[in-house]
Design an enzyme around this catalytic site. Structure first.
Site, mmCIF file in Angstrom:
data_model
loop_
_atom_site.group_PDB
_atom_site.id
_atom_site.type_symbol
_atom_site.label_atom_id
_atom_site.label_comp_id
_atom_site.label_asym_id
_atom_site.label_seq_id
_atom_site.Cartn_x
_atom_site.Cartn_y
_atom_site.Cartn_z
ATOM 1 N N GLY A 12 6.564 -6.862 -8.137
ATOM 2 C CA GLY A 12 7.084 -5.696 -8.456
ATOM 3 C C GLY A 12 5.954 -4.335 -8.973
ATOM 4 O O GLY A 12 6.378 -3.686 -9.538
ATOM 5 N N ARG A 61 22.365 -14.330 7.703
ATOM 6 C CA ARG A 61 21.533 -13.207 7.461
ATOM 7 C C ARG A 61 22.341 -11.980 7.549
ATOM 8 O O ARG A 61 22.493 -11.190 6.687
ATOM 9 C CB ARG A 61 20.692 -13.125 8.562
ATOM 10 C CG ARG A 61 19.150 -12.564 8.114
ATOM 11 C CD ARG A 61 18.300 -12.646 9.325
ATOM 12 N NE ARG A 61 17.386 -13.771 9.109
ATOM 13 C CZ ARG A 61 16.442 -13.763 8.304
ATOM 14 N NH1 ARG A 61 16.070 -12.839 7.436
ATOM 15 N NH2 ARG A 61 15.727 -14.772 8.053
ATOM 16 N N MET A 86 11.116 -9.120 0.896
ATOM 17 C CA MET A 86 10.339 -10.211 1.960
ATOM 18 C C MET A 86 11.609 -10.829 2.867
ATOM 19 O O MET A 86 11.526 -11.739 3.383
ATOM 20 C CB MET A 86 9.786 -11.346 1.400
ATOM 21 C CG MET A 86 8.645 -10.886 0.334
ATOM 22 S SD MET A 86 7.358 -9.543 1.380
ATOM 23 C CE MET A 86 6.440 -10.916 2.163
ATOM 24 N N ARG A 87 12.557 -9.980 3.082
ATOM 25 C CA ARG A 87 13.565 -10.617 3.827
ATOM 26 C C ARG A 87 13.619 -9.367 5.357
ATOM 27 O O ARG A 87 13.579 -8.233 4.900
ATOM 28 C CB ARG A 87 15.041 -10.329 3.417
ATOM 29 C CG ARG A 87 15.230 -10.967 2.189
ATOM 30 C CD ARG A 87 15.533 -12.509 2.287
ATOM 31 N NE ARG A 87 16.554 -12.735 3.268
ATOM 32 C CZ ARG A 87 16.597 -14.091 3.780
ATOM 33 N NH1 ARG A 87 15.915 -15.037 3.377
ATOM 34 N NH2 ARG A 87 17.890 -14.377 4.728
ATOM 35 N N ASN A 103 9.161 1.347 4.067
ATOM 36 C CA ASN A 103 8.526 0.195 3.743
ATOM 37 C C ASN A 103 7.003 0.350 3.558
ATOM 38 O O ASN A 103 6.431 1.251 4.207
ATOM 39 C CB ASN A 103 8.655 -0.702 4.812
ATOM 40 C CG ASN A 103 8.364 -2.210 4.504
ATOM 41 O OD1 ASN A 103 8.258 -2.770 3.505
ATOM 42 N ND2 ASN A 103 7.341 -2.762 5.583
ATOM 43 N N HIS A 105 3.435 -1.824 3.958
ATOM 44 C CA HIS A 105 2.957 -2.794 4.785
ATOM 45 C C HIS A 105 1.517 -2.959 4.287
ATOM 46 O O HIS A 105 0.583 -2.038 4.600
ATOM 47 C CB HIS A 105 3.251 -2.947 6.127
ATOM 48 C CG HIS A 105 2.761 -4.055 6.683
ATOM 49 N ND1 HIS A 105 3.647 -5.273 6.866
ATOM 50 C CD2 HIS A 105 1.648 -4.535 7.610
ATOM 51 C CE1 HIS A 105 2.662 -6.073 7.460
ATOM 52 N NE2 HIS A 105 1.587 -5.582 7.868
ATOM 53 N N LEU A 140 10.129 -5.522 13.882
ATOM 54 C CA LEU A 140 9.291 -5.685 12.581
ATOM 55 C C LEU A 140 7.986 -4.974 12.246
ATOM 56 O O LEU A 140 7.121 -5.015 13.204
ATOM 57 C CB LEU A 140 9.034 -7.224 12.466
ATOM 58 C CG LEU A 140 8.334 -7.832 11.294
ATOM 59 C CD1 LEU A 140 9.689 -7.790 9.899
ATOM 60 C CD2 LEU A 140 7.930 -9.196 11.393
ATOM 61 N N GLN A 169 -4.530 1.152 -3.391
ATOM 62 C CA GLN A 169 -4.334 1.954 -2.458
ATOM 63 C C GLN A 169 -2.938 2.142 -2.298
ATOM 64 O O GLN A 169 -2.221 3.189 -2.008
ATOM 65 C CB GLN A 169 -5.187 1.861 -1.247
ATOM 66 C CG GLN A 169 -6.711 1.980 -1.255
ATOM 67 C CD GLN A 169 -7.118 3.354 -2.049
ATOM 68 O OE1 GLN A 169 -6.480 4.369 -1.809
ATOM 69 N NE2 GLN A 169 -7.985 3.392 -2.948
HETATM 70 C C1 GRF Z 1 2.626 -5.649 -1.334
HETATM 71 O O1 GRF Z 1 1.335 -6.069 -0.932
HETATM 72 C C2 GRF Z 1 3.560 -5.057 -0.295
HETATM 73 O O2 GRF Z 1 2.655 -4.297 0.670
HETATM 74 C C3 GRF Z 1 4.036 -6.241 0.510
HETATM 75 O O3 GRF Z 1 4.359 -7.104 -0.389
HETATM 76 C C4 GRF Z 1 3.469 -6.794 -1.415
HETATM 77 C C5 GRF Z 1 4.460 -6.906 -2.672
HETATM 78 O O4 GRF Z 1 3.658 -6.531 -3.996
HETATM 79 N N1 GRF Z 1 5.076 -5.954 1.538
HETATM 80 P P1 GRF Z 1 4.479 -6.027 -5.326
HETATM 81 O O5 GRF Z 1 5.770 -6.922 -5.266
HETATM 82 O O6 GRF Z 1 4.590 -4.597 -5.166
HETATM 83 O O7 GRF Z 1 3.342 -6.462 -6.371
#
Ligand code: GRF
Length: 211
Positions: A12, A61, A86-87, A103, A105, A140, A169
């Site tokens: 988080g 799912r 992560m789902r 999202n 990424h 995705l 960043q």
């Molecule tokens: C981040 O790198 C995000 O881009 C990816 O999962 C990671 C989550 O990190 N999807 P956090 O839980 O926000 O520390």
């Protein structure tokens, strides 16, 4: 005030960056598919309601996504933010929140969709890497890109040093994009996102630098 919901699965840190950014919005819920996610405490420590919906308790799912949709809709969010969620999400969820689901990424999409982006960037020998904030569609990590931030890949980098550089960043970019959305500076038309903000165009960067 616009209502924000954040979905997480892990530590988080992006959630924390959003909560600490002083955004003119109300965080109505933080929801994790993993009851052990440290990010739930990140929210609770700031007085934000946080709940877990354990995906392992559902037979499919779709059943999980239906419950997740209901849990979120109860909070009537204007924007749903995936911050390390992560789902993979199915149609029932994506249709309910189409156009108000974003999202982050950890790569410069469309390079390196999916997992292990930092290792794959190192293996590919790219010299610039970074992060992307995009709208979520059924493809995705393939939805309309809103904004990106790049970092150099340095000669001695390993996965950890590169991830740390990108994450700094991520924290800046995510809060900025959410602010732009709250200020109605982002449009989504014909599958393209545009940011209608004053453009500051710094000198083009390259790495290694050339004269
Ligand atoms: C981040 O790198 C995000 O881009 C990816 O999962 C990671 C989550 O990190 N999807 P956090 O839980 O926000 O520390």
């Amino acid at each position: 005030m616009k209502r924000l919901a954040v979905l997480i699965s892990g530590r988080g840190s992006n959630l924390g960056a959003l909560l600490d950014a002083g955004l003119p919005a109300q965080f109505v819920t933080v929801l994790s598919n993993d009851p052990a996610a440290a990010g739930l405490d990140v929210a609770r420590a700031r007085g934000i309601p946080a709940q877990a919906l354990d995906h392992r308790a559902f037979s499919s799912r779709e059943a999980f996504d239906r419950a997740l949709t209901d849990a979120l809709q109860a909070h009537a969010p204007d924007l749903v933010i995936l911050a390390g969620f992560m789902r993979v999400l199915t149609a029932v969820f994506l249709e309910a929140f189409a156009g108000r689901l974003i999202n982050i990424h950890p790569s410069l999409l469309p390079a390196f969709p999916g997992l292990h982006t930092h290792r794959r960037a190192l293996d590919a020998g790219v010299k610039l890497h970074g992060c992307t904030v995009h709208y979520v569609t059924p493809e995705l990590d393939g939805g309309p890109i809103i904004a990106q931030a790049a970092v150099p890949v340095l000669p001695d980098d390993d996965e950890r040093t590169l991830a740390t550089r990108v994450l700094a960043q991520e924290h800046r970019l995510f809060a900025q994009v959410v602010r732009w959305i709250l200020e109605d500076h982002v449009t989504l038309e014909d599958g393209r996102a545009r940011v209608l903000a004053p453009v500051h165009f710094p000198p083009p960067a390259c790495y290694p630098e050339f004269p």
